[in-house]
Design a protein around this motif. Structure first.
Motif, mmCIF file in Angstrom:
data_model
loop_
_atom_site.group_PDB
_atom_site.id
_atom_site.type_symbol
_atom_site.label_atom_id
_atom_site.label_comp_id
_atom_site.label_asym_id
_atom_site.label_seq_id
_atom_site.Cartn_x
_atom_site.Cartn_y
_atom_site.Cartn_z
ATOM 1 N N GLY A 58 45.897 37.179 41.127
ATOM 2 C CA GLY A 58 45.397 38.281 41.954
ATOM 3 C C GLY A 58 44.632 39.302 41.149
ATOM 4 N N LEU A 59 45.119 39.589 39.953
ATOM 5 C CA LEU A 59 44.432 40.533 39.076
ATOM 6 C C LEU A 59 43.052 40.020 38.699
ATOM 7 N N VAL A 60 42.970 38.766 38.332
ATOM 8 C CA VAL A 60 41.671 38.177 37.972
ATOM 9 C C VAL A 60 40.741 38.182 39.183
ATOM 10 N N TRP A 61 41.256 37.817 40.342
ATOM 11 C CA TRP A 61 40.456 37.762 41.559
ATOM 12 C C TRP A 61 39.874 39.146 41.898
ATOM 13 N N VAL A 62 40.707 40.166 41.846
ATOM 14 C CA VAL A 62 40.241 41.520 42.184
ATOM 15 C C VAL A 62 39.312 42.054 41.102
ATOM 16 N N ALA A 63 39.614 41.761 39.837
ATOM 17 C CA ALA A 63 38.769 42.255 38.746
ATOM 18 C C ALA A 63 37.365 41.647 38.807
ATOM 19 N N ILE A 64 37.279 40.393 39.185
ATOM 20 C CA ILE A 64 35.963 39.749 39.287
ATOM 21 C C ILE A 64 35.162 40.331 40.446
ATOM 22 N N GLY A 65 35.804 40.631 41.544
ATOM 23 C CA GLY A 65 35.105 41.127 42.730
ATOM 24 C C GLY A 65 34.949 42.628 42.801
ATOM 25 N N THR A 66 35.292 43.342 41.750
ATOM 26 C CA THR A 66 35.256 44.803 41.782
ATOM 27 C C THR A 66 33.866 45.321 41.436
ATOM 28 N N ASP A 67 33.379 46.221 42.309
ATOM 29 C CA ASP A 67 32.090 46.851 42.030
ATOM 30 C C ASP A 67 32.064 48.330 42.420
ATOM 31 N N SER A 68 33.206 48.875 42.810
ATOM 32 C CA SER A 68 33.249 50.271 43.217
ATOM 33 C C SER A 68 34.469 50.957 42.615
ATOM 34 N N ALA A 69 34.514 52.279 42.803
ATOM 35 C CA ALA A 69 35.648 53.050 42.290
ATOM 36 C C ALA A 69 36.945 52.645 42.989
ATOM 37 N N GLY A 70 36.872 52.357 44.280
ATOM 38 C CA GLY A 70 38.053 51.900 45.011
ATOM 39 C C GLY A 70 38.571 50.586 44.465
ATOM 40 N N GLY A 71 37.656 49.728 44.051
ATOM 41 C CA GLY A 71 38.054 48.456 43.455
ATOM 42 C C GLY A 71 38.736 48.648 42.117
ATOM 43 N N LEU A 72 38.284 49.629 41.347
ATOM 44 C CA LEU A 72 38.929 49.916 40.062
ATOM 45 C C LEU A 72 40.350 50.436 40.254
ATOM 46 N N ILE A 73 40.571 51.163 41.330
ATOM 47 C CA ILE A 73 41.927 51.622 41.635
ATOM 48 C C ILE A 73 42.810 50.422 41.959
ATOM 49 N N GLN A 74 42.280 49.457 42.699
ATOM 50 C CA GLN A 74 43.033 48.238 43.001
ATOM 51 C C GLN A 74 43.350 47.462 41.726
ATOM 52 N N VAL A 75 42.386 47.408 40.809
ATOM 53 C CA VAL A 75 42.619 46.729 39.519
ATOM 54 C C VAL A 75 43.721 47.453 38.748
ATOM 55 N N ALA A 76 43.688 48.781 38.753
ATOM 56 C CA ALA A 76 44.721 49.547 38.050
ATOM 57 C C ALA A 76 46.104 49.282 38.636
ATOM 58 N N TRP A 77 46.208 49.233 39.973
ATOM 59 C CA TRP A 77 47.485 48.902 40.615
ATOM 60 C C TRP A 77 47.967 47.544 40.152
ATOM 61 N N LEU A 78 47.078 46.554 40.176
ATOM 62 C CA LEU A 78 47.482 45.191 39.824
ATOM 63 C C LEU A 78 47.821 45.053 38.347
ATOM 64 N N VAL A 79 47.134 45.789 37.482
ATOM 65 C CA VAL A 79 47.479 45.762 36.053
ATOM 66 C C VAL A 79 48.896 46.297 35.866
ATOM 67 N N ALA A 80 49.201 47.418 36.518
ATOM 68 C CA ALA A 80 50.537 48.007 36.392
ATOM 69 C C ALA A 80 51.607 47.071 36.960
ATOM 70 N N TYR A 81 51.347 46.506 38.143
ATOM 71 C CA TYR A 81 52.302 45.568 38.732
ATOM 72 C C TYR A 81 52.493 44.336 37.845
ATOM 73 N N THR A 82 51.407 43.822 37.276
ATOM 74 C CA THR A 82 51.498 42.620 36.440
ATOM 75 C C THR A 82 52.278 42.887 35.165
ATOM 76 N N ILE A 83 52.034 44.023 34.519
ATOM 77 C CA ILE A 83 52.771 44.366 33.302
ATOM 78 C C ILE A 83 54.265 44.484 33.605
ATOM 79 N N CYS A 84 54.596 45.180 34.685
ATOM 80 C CA CYS A 84 56.013 45.327 35.047
ATOM 81 C C CYS A 84 56.633 43.979 35.408
ATOM 82 N N TRP A 85 55.881 43.117 36.088
ATOM 83 C CA TRP A 85 56.450 41.818 36.452
ATOM 84 C C TRP A 85 56.641 40.932 35.229
ATOM 85 N N LEU A 86 55.715 40.983 34.270
ATOM 86 C CA LEU A 86 55.900 40.202 33.044
ATOM 87 C C LEU A 86 57.130 40.680 32.276
#
Length: 116
Positions: free
Chosen positions: A29-57
């Motif tokens: 999901g992180l890779v999918w959102v990071a590839i499709g990100t082109d706006s500030a809102g998308g960067l916020i989604q990437v930040a959420w997923l980075v935080a969730y992924t780190i905590c899940w790992l």
């Protein structure tokens, strides 16, 4: 300090079988959102997923701080969803996967006693 190979092996062997699969879904999901990100809102989604992924790992490594972090992120995300009245703000600031993250949080609470 553990080597990277030992760390990855522990992520797969230590936890219950569902946790590594969910980690893979978070990474995908992180890779999918990071590839499709082109706006500030998308960067916020990437930040959420980075935080969730780190905590899940960390959760896959059976670390309690990973569970606490994941639960805190889910609570913050839910509070934003409930608190934001504007639909545009809600779409921009709330993680797209927060309903699934709530389900994963319940799963973590069930296995919390096995963590170090």
């Amino acid at each position: 300090m553990r080597s990277f190979k030992t760390f990855v092996t522990d992520l797969v062997r230590k936890p219950p079988i569902l946790l590594p699969f969910v980690a893979g879904a978070h990474i995908a999901g992180l890779v999918w959102v990071a590839i499709g990100t082109d706006s500030a809102g998308g960067l916020i989604q990437v930040a959420w997923l980075v935080a969730y992924t780190i905590c899940w790992l960390a959760t896959c490594d059976l670390r309690r701080w990973g569970v606490y972090g994941y639960l805190a992120l889910t609570i913050a995300n839910t509070l934003l969803y409930v608190g934001l009245k504007n639909v545009y703000d809600r779409d921009m600031y709330v993680s797209n996967l927060f309903l699934i993250d709530i389900l994963f949080s319940f799963f973590l609470v069930l296995y919390f006693k096995k963590f170090e």
